[in-house]
Scaffold this active site. Structure first.
Site, short mmCIF file in Angstrom:
data_model
loop_
_atom_site.label_atom_id
_atom_site.label_comp_id
_atom_site.label_asym_id
_atom_site.label_seq_id
_atom_site.Cartn_x
_atom_site.Cartn_y
_atom_site.Cartn_z
N ARG A 98 0.85 -1.19 0.00
CA ARG A 98 0.00 0.00 0.00
C ARG A 98 0.89 1.25 0.00
O ARG A 98 1.67 1.46 0.92
CB ARG A 98 -0.90 0.00 1.25
CG ARG A 98 -1.72 1.24 1.36
CD ARG A 98 -2.54 1.36 2.64
NE ARG A 98 -3.02 2.73 2.70
CZ ARG A 98 -3.08 3.48 3.80
NH1 ARG A 98 -2.74 2.99 4.97
NH2 ARG A 98 -3.48 4.72 3.72
N HIS A 143 -2.97 10.90 0.55
CA HIS A 143 -2.48 10.67 1.91
C HIS A 143 -1.89 11.99 2.43
O HIS A 143 -0.69 12.12 2.64
CB HIS A 143 -1.44 9.54 1.91
CG HIS A 143 -1.20 8.94 3.27
ND1 HIS A 143 -1.30 7.58 3.51
CD2 HIS A 143 -0.86 9.50 4.45
CE1 HIS A 143 -1.03 7.33 4.80
NE2 HIS A 143 -0.75 8.49 5.38
N GLU A 188 -7.44 8.27 6.38
CA GLU A 188 -7.77 8.88 7.66
C GLU A 188 -8.46 10.25 7.56
O GLU A 188 -7.91 11.26 7.99
CB GLU A 188 -6.53 9.00 8.55
CG GLU A 188 -5.85 7.65 8.77
CD GLU A 188 -4.72 7.72 9.82
OE1 GLU A 188 -4.34 8.82 10.23
OE2 GLU A 188 -4.25 6.63 10.22
N ASN A 330 -7.59 1.94 10.03
CA ASN A 330 -6.26 2.15 10.59
C ASN A 330 -6.42 2.21 12.10
O ASN A 330 -7.24 2.99 12.61
CB ASN A 330 -5.67 3.50 10.15
CG ASN A 330 -5.32 3.54 8.67
OD1 ASN A 330 -5.61 2.60 7.93
ND2 ASN A 330 -4.71 4.62 8.25
N TYR A 332 -4.29 1.95 16.10
CA TYR A 332 -3.06 1.82 16.88
C TYR A 332 -3.28 1.60 18.37
O TYR A 332 -2.55 0.86 19.00
CB TYR A 332 -2.18 3.08 16.69
CG TYR A 332 -1.62 3.21 15.30
CD1 TYR A 332 -2.34 3.85 14.28
CD2 TYR A 332 -0.38 2.68 14.98
CE1 TYR A 332 -1.84 3.95 12.99
CE2 TYR A 332 0.14 2.78 13.68
CZ TYR A 332 -0.59 3.41 12.71
OH TYR A 332 -0.09 3.50 11.43
N GLU A 398 -3.63 -0.12 8.47
CA GLU A 398 -2.47 0.32 9.25
C GLU A 398 -2.58 -0.22 10.65
O GLU A 398 -3.68 -0.22 11.24
CB GLU A 398 -2.39 1.86 9.35
CG GLU A 398 -1.86 2.54 8.13
CD GLU A 398 -1.67 4.04 8.33
OE1 GLU A 398 -1.45 4.49 9.48
OE2 GLU A 398 -1.75 4.77 7.32
#
Ligand SMILES: *[C@@H]1O[C@H](CO)[C@@H](O)[C@H](O)[C@H]1NC(C)=O
Ligand SMILES: *[C@@H]1O[C@H](CO)[C@@H](O)[C@H](O)[C@H]1NC(C)=O
Length: 490
Positions: A98, A143, A188, A330, A332, A398
């Site tokens: 990606r 992005h 995002e 995505n 985290y 991600e």
């Protein structure tokens, strides 16, 4: 003991009874694996040939707000080192890569009346090399690095961005769509609109939280839908690819079982993931009632003549609904959420004030930079998506861990081991996850943190003119998961 701790302990005890640490778990054959990067963070060559200036070129060069005073003028120099990047992808054994397209590299003036042949040639070569290596390209059209000249016209607050963006996307479909079958319109949206138009001084921002962020979101949602329909109507019949976007979110877990804290956690989910998720993935479409009610109520308390959250017409609601072929995610880290004991009243508009909940972390969670290591939060998040949006196909685009860049990166291995186990747990719960992407292929320019934090599987020597890449311990760890398609239970 906080409720979340209690639940975590309970989960741990029940899992310990039925499972064995170290037991080998197999990924289903239906899941594929990849790694991700983004143009501004790796390419460098910011002024090569006829490339135009992006907002990140301007921001890093003029504001002095990057933590280490650095920029991505050279970064990993992938513009010149992309053959090595493809070699690393082969070494890792990924199914797909990606990466994103730099808007100003292929449209130097921002508009689609003039294309850069050098810019197009760069991505042509990269795509052809990937296909020759049997690695599928997944392309993020945008992005974060839009043209500075369009920022000067108001950036995402300008409704014309809907057309400018769609024109850019069309150039990408025309130039690369014969070979690229996996597209993401945006990386995002929440971060683009919340941080850039809203809160932080550390990014190209207009600093009008509670107004500019919702305006940005509104235009960005329309740009996404217009591009989806363009692809669906004009390009899909011949190019036969898939298109969606990838939404970022923390997981928000209620700090206690109380109805108020549960309401606070759900509100936090609806403000972050739901802001962009609800209009596209929910069965009713539009912004969620929670988001609409809160912003409306706050706006009226503050004396605004109308809600600061713009409204969609019923045609727009229908136009937006279902404009993703999969749910891109995505993720985290996790926060605990509670309802404030006293409702705070602020006369000043702001996203956090509209949201009106308290977010905090458990100090016992291992952490590095802003990332707290909470694998069960990932599992709960995947289940939240399954339950809220009618069990969509989910692609994780991600997931990763920041550190100082050591080659012996045990922290990163522990993170991936925990999160990939949580991924398998969620799949066993019934979440339909078809692909998983590690962020990132290599150390790179981490936005406002500059080069102070690294997310790479490969180490990059930023003092070496060749930007030599070297494997880390985590390179070998991820490679072995991809080879064996198994992981040890943690
Ligand atoms: C490109 O930018 C670099 C700084 O990153 C500068 O040294 C160089 O002179 C610039 N080249 C051109 C052609 O403007
Ligand atoms: C998961 O998603 C894929 C792709 O849309 C689909 O083919 C498959 O049937 C889904 N699996 C389940 C169990 O729903």
């Amino acid at each position: 003991m906080a409720f979340a701790n209690f639940v975590a302990l309970l989960c741990f005890l029940t899992t310990s009874i039925f499972t064995v640490k170290g037991e080998v778990r197999r990924f289903p054959d239906t899941i594929s694996f990849g790694v991700a990067t983004a143009s501004y963070q790796i390419e460098g060559a910011w002024n090569v040939s006829d490339k135009g200036e992006s907002i990140w070129d301007r921001f890093t060069h003029t504001t002095g707000l990057i933590e280490d005073g650095s920029n991505a003028d050279v970064a990993c120099d992938s513009y010149h080192q992309h053959k090595r990047d493809v070699e690393m992808l082969k070494e890792l054994g990924v199914d797909y890569y990606r990466f994103s397209i730099s808007w100003t590299r292929i449209l130097p003036d921002g508009f689609s009346n003039r294309l850069s042949q050098d810019g197009i040639a760069y991505y042509d070569t990269l795509i052809n090399d990937l296909l020759a290596a049997n690695i599928t390209p997944y392309v993020t059209i945008y992005h974060w690095d839009h043209p500075q000249c369009l920022q000067d016209l108001g950036g995402w607050a300008n409704p014309m961005m809907v057309d400018y963006y769609t024109d850019f996307a069309e150039v990408a479909f025309e130039a690369f769509g014969d070979r690229v079958k996996h597209w993401l319109t945006f990386n995002e949206p929440f971060v683009i609109c919340n941080q850039w138009n809203g809160m932080t001084a550390k990014t190209p921002s207009v600093g009008m939280s509670g107004i500019a962020d919702y305006l940005c979101g509104h235009n960005l949602l329309k740009a996404h839908a217009k591009t989806y329909h363009l692809y669906d109507d004009v390009y899909r019949p011949t190019q036969k690819g898939r298109i969606g976007w990838t939404l970022s979110t923390h997981h928000y877990e209620a700090a206690s079982r109380s109805p108020a804290d549960r309401e606070a956690a759900e509100r936090a989910m609806q403000f972050e993931l739901g802001w962009f998720g609800h209009p596209v993935f929910s069965s009713e479409g539009d912004y969620s009632q929670i988001l609409k009610d809160r912003v409306n109520q706050k706006s009226s308390e503050q004396g605004y003549p109308r809600s600061r959250l713009p409204e969609f017409t019923s045609e727009e609601v229908a136009y937006l609904k279902g404009t993703c072929d999969f749910f891109g995610l995505n993720h985290y880290t996790t926060y605990l959420v509670r309802m404030p004991t006293m409702a705070l009243k602020s006369s000043k508009a702001g996203f956090e004030d509209d949201l009106g909940v308290e977010k905090f972390v458990d100090p016992s969670w291992p952490s590095s930079a802003w990332v707290k290591v909470v694998p069960w939060g990932f599992r709960n998040l995947l289940n939240w998506i399954r339950n809220s949006y009618n069990s969509p196909e989910i692609i994780v685009f991600e997931n990763g861990f920041p550190d100082q860049g050591d080659k012996d990166d045990v922290g990163r291995i522990n993170y991936y081991n925990g999160y990939m186990n949580a991924l398998l747990d969620a799949m066993e719960d019934g979440c339909n996850v078809t692909a998983y992407t590690a962020w990132s292929l290599m150390d790179n320019f981490e936005w406002s943190m500059g080069y102070t934090k690294k997310f790479g599987l490969y180490h990059v020597d930023f003092n070496d003119p060749m930007r030599t890449r070297m494997p880390k311990a985590s390179t070998m760890y991820y490679k072995s998961i991809l080879e064996t398609r198994t992981i040890e239970r943690d």
